[in-house]
Write an enzyme that holds these catalytic residues in place. Structure first.
Site, PDB file in Angstrom:
ATOM      1  N   TYR A 111       0.839  -1.194   0.000  1.00 53.15           N
ATOM      2  CA  TYR A 111       0.000   0.000   0.000  1.00 53.15           C
ATOM      3  C   TYR A 111       0.880   1.253   0.000  1.00 53.15           C
ATOM      4  CZ  TYR A 111      -4.017  -3.009   0.613  1.00 53.15           C
ATOM      5  OH  TYR A 111      -4.967  -3.960   0.419  1.00 53.15           O
ATOM      6  N   CYS A 112       1.120   1.787   1.152  1.00 55.89           N
ATOM      7  CA  CYS A 112       1.792   3.095   1.248  1.00 55.89           C
ATOM      8  C   CYS A 112       3.261   3.055   0.842  1.00 55.89           C
ATOM      9  CB  CYS A 112       1.621   3.663   2.652  1.00 55.89           C
ATOM     10  SG  CYS A 112      -0.125   3.942   3.048  1.00 55.89           S
ATOM     11  N   VAL A 113       3.967   1.974   1.104  1.00 50.32           N
ATOM     12  CA  VAL A 113       5.372   1.916   0.699  1.00 50.32           C
ATOM     13  C   VAL A 113       5.467   1.864  -0.830  1.00 50.32           C
ATOM     14  CG1 VAL A 113       7.501   0.540   0.770  1.00 50.32           C
ATOM     15  CG2 VAL A 113       6.177   0.912   2.864  1.00 50.32           C
TER      16      VAL A 113
END
Length: 183
Positions: A111-113
């Site tokens: 997701y965010c990485v």
């Protein structure tokens, strides 16, 4: 190379939910200490959302983990999307410090990485993705039949081989990260 260590969403509520969360937080804390010793900025991202949501900024679970050992000199950037650059001051914080390379760690791999790595490249930055410095959910991606370890391996491979017109992305194990090469 002007690097910064960027730590994505290592928050109290997420550590127990991700693969080897405590071990990962401790590894990232070690990287942060090494970065500070070399005069490299440490930037911690914190996912927040509206009041009453899972990421309510007033909920103690959304705080950045004390395991990181953040210092007053470290910069905290609040974000509301998987892309840490979206409607945040991250790009400005990096530009103020003349950063051209982000050493990227944190949660969650898929997701965010992943999104922040791609966005950093779009912003013309080079990315050093710490290959053992990010984690997905503890159960991996059951819908795709992937264990947590397979999710990490897959994202490391995809991100490191993607062709992107912005910066470049290289993989480094935490033990091999060098913030400033010897003179």
């Amino acid at each position: 190379m002007e690097p910064a260590l960027v730590i994505v969403d290592v928050q109290d509520l997420l550590i127990p939910l991700v693969w080897r969360g405590e071990e990962l937080a401790d590894r990232i804390a070690s990287l942060a200490r090494a970065a500070r010793r070399q005069g490299v900025p440490v930037i911690a991202l914190r996912q927040v959302g509206p009041a009453g949501s899972d990421f309510d900024p007033d909920d103690p679970g959304t705080r950045l983990s004390p395991r990181l050992g953040l210092e007053p000199t470290d910069v905290v950037v609040h974000k509301t999307a998987t892309d840490a650059f979206y409607r945040t001051e991250l790009a400005a914080v990096l530009a103020e410090r003349h950063v051209d390379t982000v050493v990227l760690t944190g949660l969650a791999t898929d997701y965010c990485v992943d999104t922040t790595a791609r966005s950093a490249l779009s912003h013309g930055l080079d990315v050093v993705l710490v290959s053992d410095g990010h984690a997905p959910a503890a159960d991996g991606d059951p819908a795709a039949g992937l264990t947590a370890e397979q999710v990490v391996d897959r994202h490391n491979r995809i991100l490191s081989t993607a062709i992107h017109p912005g910066g470049t992305l290289r993989l480094r194990a935490a033990s091999d990260v060098v913030f400033r090469p010897p003179a």
